[in-house]
Motif scaffolding. Structure first.
Motif, short mmCIF file in Angstrom:
data_model
loop_
_atom_site.label_atom_id
_atom_site.label_comp_id
_atom_site.label_asym_id
_atom_site.label_seq_id
_atom_site.Cartn_x
_atom_site.Cartn_y
_atom_site.Cartn_z
N TRP A 154 57.59 13.44 -15.43
CA TRP A 154 58.70 12.73 -14.80
C TRP A 154 58.11 11.61 -13.95
O TRP A 154 57.20 11.84 -13.17
N ARG A 155 58.62 10.39 -14.15
CA ARG A 155 58.06 9.23 -13.47
C ARG A 155 58.98 8.77 -12.34
O ARG A 155 60.14 8.47 -12.58
N ILE A 156 58.44 8.74 -11.17
CA ILE A 156 59.23 8.35 -10.00
C ILE A 156 58.65 7.05 -9.44
O ILE A 156 57.46 6.98 -9.13
N GLY A 157 59.47 6.04 -9.33
CA GLY A 157 59.05 4.78 -8.73
C GLY A 157 59.48 4.75 -7.28
O GLY A 157 60.60 5.15 -6.95
N GLY A 199 53.75 23.94 -7.67
CA GLY A 199 52.89 24.11 -8.83
C GLY A 199 52.74 22.91 -9.74
O GLY A 199 52.17 23.01 -10.82
N GLU A 200 53.23 21.76 -9.28
CA GLU A 200 53.11 20.58 -10.14
C GLU A 200 51.76 19.90 -9.94
O GLU A 200 51.11 20.07 -8.91
N THR A 201 51.36 19.13 -10.94
CA THR A 201 50.21 18.25 -10.77
C THR A 201 50.74 16.82 -10.72
O THR A 201 51.78 16.51 -11.32
N VAL A 202 50.04 15.97 -9.99
CA VAL A 202 50.62 14.66 -9.68
C VAL A 202 49.62 13.53 -9.91
O VAL A 202 48.48 13.58 -9.42
N GLY A 203 50.06 12.52 -10.63
CA GLY A 203 49.30 11.28 -10.75
C GLY A 203 50.00 10.21 -9.94
O GLY A 203 51.22 10.11 -9.96
N THR A 244 42.53 13.54 -1.78
CA THR A 244 41.38 13.10 -2.57
C THR A 244 40.65 14.27 -3.22
O THR A 244 40.22 14.18 -4.36
N ALA A 245 40.53 15.36 -2.50
CA ALA A 245 39.73 16.48 -3.00
C ALA A 245 40.54 17.45 -3.86
O ALA A 245 40.00 18.40 -4.40
N ASP A 246 41.84 17.20 -4.00
CA ASP A 246 42.70 18.11 -4.75
C ASP A 246 42.58 17.83 -6.25
O ASP A 246 42.93 16.75 -6.71
N PRO A 247 42.09 18.80 -7.02
CA PRO A 247 41.91 18.55 -8.46
C PRO A 247 43.23 18.41 -9.21
O PRO A 247 43.24 17.95 -10.35
N GLY A 248 44.34 18.76 -8.57
CA GLY A 248 45.64 18.59 -9.21
C GLY A 248 46.30 17.26 -8.92
O GLY A 248 47.45 17.02 -9.28
N VAL A 249 45.55 16.39 -8.25
CA VAL A 249 46.11 15.08 -7.89
C VAL A 249 45.12 13.99 -8.28
O VAL A 249 43.90 14.15 -8.12
N TYR A 250 45.64 12.90 -8.80
CA TYR A 250 44.80 11.74 -9.11
C TYR A 250 45.48 10.51 -8.51
O TYR A 250 46.69 10.32 -8.68
N ILE A 251 44.73 9.73 -7.77
CA ILE A 251 45.30 8.54 -7.14
C ILE A 251 44.58 7.30 -7.65
O ILE A 251 43.35 7.23 -7.65
N GLY A 264 48.25 14.79 -18.60
CA GLY A 264 48.92 16.07 -18.37
C GLY A 264 49.58 16.26 -17.01
O GLY A 264 50.06 17.36 -16.73
N PHE A 265 49.60 15.23 -16.17
CA PHE A 265 50.29 15.40 -14.88
C PHE A 265 51.78 15.63 -15.13
O PHE A 265 52.38 15.01 -16.01
#
Ligand SMILES: Nc1nc2c(ncn2[C@@H]2O[C@H](COP(=O)(O)OP(=O)(O)OP(=O)(O)O)[C@@H](O)[C@H]2O)c(=O)[nH]1
Ligand SMILES: [Mg+2]
Lengths: 141, 341
Positions: B48-51, B75-79, B105-112, B139-140
């Protein structure tokens, strides 16, 4: 095709609490046409390397005033290598004595900038080094 | 040199360095990107893409950070794609949104990923959409895109999202200004951030009024049977994070509405926008890139023709060469003068 920009992470590892120098260099690099990711104060080597990876930067520039450069530069490089980011150009500056400079250059930090280096000089060095690399590259990208 | 299929393989295997490099390919219009997208395309479309847009300093990054905390909890992963403007003078950019999201930054379930707007209009929205596609395939489950709402190209970016959140705050304008700026037209959810500050309640009421008065049918609504009235949510992104739950609920509600209405049509519409942008960029390159028509235009102008005459001539030559060059050119023999190019 499109133009590629030099992406630089400007980081401020260590515990000392002011980042005016880092902000200044970030602005100067921006004014030289680079895309600068500014990460703020108190970054650990892990955070810096992880950010470098996520942002796919070409250059990591560290501003270290705390005197901890002898440990921080090698630590950041280690963390970068751990993430397969050995190709990143790692440089920086701070209050680094001539002896430390010498020591670090033995460890492979060919270019670090002492206090009072004109920011212009740093920007030009990054620019020419990256241009040189890109000319020879075509390999790893 | 890494090939597109190698990169696709690494990306789909969860290699974060490949994710980062793939976005660079998209950003730099690397010739390998189209092939890469082709290989990963079956995996695009789950996220799901949120602007998130709004005036400078409204609290978009702080809010994004707070939203991520809540999304991670469930439980979501986020880009995250954080876009800041490039300097029109130097072409460089200072990208500072990450500072507000440092703890991720250190959360493997998040990419920024930070992105500069660079110079081209369609190009930014094209690259941003590509970056979202790459993060989606990686896969986010949720993708957040932050951009400063100051111009058309930024709106084009967020309009490529499934849900558009517009963030305002007291002191950065009132409801009328929001209407003038076209903010209401793009918003699926309106946020009054900094609700801890004076003037926030007033702004929220203003916006509610403005929403009620609005009667526009946006392209993104066309497919929908029912209309969506953007809710106004008050938040305080700093401190305890008041209202973040409500904001997430509003986003979820919009998602449920769009899924029940016609998500496919809405996304198809945005895919067409992307096709247009790619075609636009290719044409621009073809016409005015290094092997383009500049010289021809200069020569023609020399013969005291107007820019319109020259444009006409160039357009004709392009269109003719196209119809004349295809394998089925024989079926279109009525096109005159196609032998010259
Ligand atoms: N009082 C108050 N301040 C806030 C709130 N949210 C954010 N801020 C502050 O507002 C300033 C800007 O926040 P950002 O999150 O950087 O805003 P932004 O919209 O991302 O800014 P740009 O990306 O530069 O356009 C910071 O100093 C934040 O601490 C809030 O809810 N209340
Ligand atoms: Mg921001």
């Amino acid at each position: 095709m499109s133009e590629r920009k030099i992406r630089v992470l400007v980081g401020k590892p260590g515990l000392d609490g002011h980042d005016r120098g880092a902000k200044t260099i970030a602005a100067v690099l921006r004014d030289h046409g680079m895309e600068v990711i500014y990460t703020g104060l108190h970054q650990t080597p892990e955070m810096i390397a992880e950010t470098a990876l996520q942002e796919d930067v070409d250059v990591v520039g560290l501003s270290i005033l705390s005197g901890a450069h002898m440990t921080l530069f090698p630590r950041v490089r280690e963390e970068l290598e751990k993430r397969g980011m050995a190709h990143v150009l790692l440089t920086g500056g701070g209050i680094i004595s001539a002896e430390d400079m010498e020591e670090l250059s033995k460890l492979g930090f060919s270019k670090l900038f002492g206090p009072g280096t004109p920011t212009e000089e740093i920007a030009n060095w990054i620019q020419s080094t990256m241009e040189e690399r890109w000319k020879n590259e075509e390999v790893s990208r | 040199m890494q090939s597109a299929s190698e990169m696709a393989e690494r990306l789909l295997a969860g290699d974060r360095a490949a994710l980062a490099r793939s976005i660079s390919w998209a950003e730099n219009a690397d010739p390998r990107y189209p092939g890469l997208l082709g290989s990963i395309y079956p995996r695009v479309g789950k996220a799901w893409r949120i602007g998130i847009t709004g005036p400078p300093g409204a609290g978009k990054s702080t809010l994004t950070n707070a939203l991520v905390a809540h999304l991670r909890e469930r439980g979501e992963t986020v880009g995250i794609l954080a876009i800041d403007p490039s300097s029109p003078f130097s072409g460089g950019a200072l990208l500072g949104d990450r500072i507000r999201m440092e703890e991720r930054t250190a959360d493997p379930g998040v990419y920024i990923r930070s992105m500069a707007s660079r110079k081209s209009h369609g190009g930014l929205a094209r690259a941003a959409t590509d970056a979202c596609d790459v993060m989606d395939a990686f896969g986010f489950s949720t993708i957040l895109m932050e951009t400063v709402g100051v111009g058309q190209s930024e709106y084009d970016v967020v309009a490529a999202a499934d849900t558009v959140v517009v963030v305002m705050c007291p002191g950065a304008g009132d409801g009328i200004q929001a209407m003038k700026a076209g903010i209401l037209e793009v918003a699926d959810v309106l946020v009054v951030n900094k609700s801890d500050l004076d003037g926030a309640d007033r702004l929220a009421l203003d916006l509610e009024d403005a929403v009620r008065m609005r009667d526009i049918r946006r392209p993104r609504d066309l497919a929908a049977s029912a209309r969506w009235a953007p809710p106004v949510v008050s938040t305080s992104a700093t401190g305890a994070g008041d209202g973040i739950d409500a904001l997430l609920e509003a986003v979820d509600a919009h998602r449920a509405w769009l899924e029940a209405a016609d998500l496919e049509a809405s996304r198809r519409h945005r895919r067409v926008d992307q096709v247009r942008r790619v075609v636009g960029e290719r044409l621009e390159e073809e016409l005015w890139g290094p092997r383009g028509k500049r010289e021809q235009a200069e020569t023609l102008l020399g013969n005291s023709k107007t820019p319109y005459d020259v444009a006409e001539e160039i357009l004709n030559s392009v269109l003719e060469s196209r119809t004349g060059a295809g394998p089925d050119a024989g079926d279109r023999t009525s096109t005159p003068g196609d032998a010259s190019r």
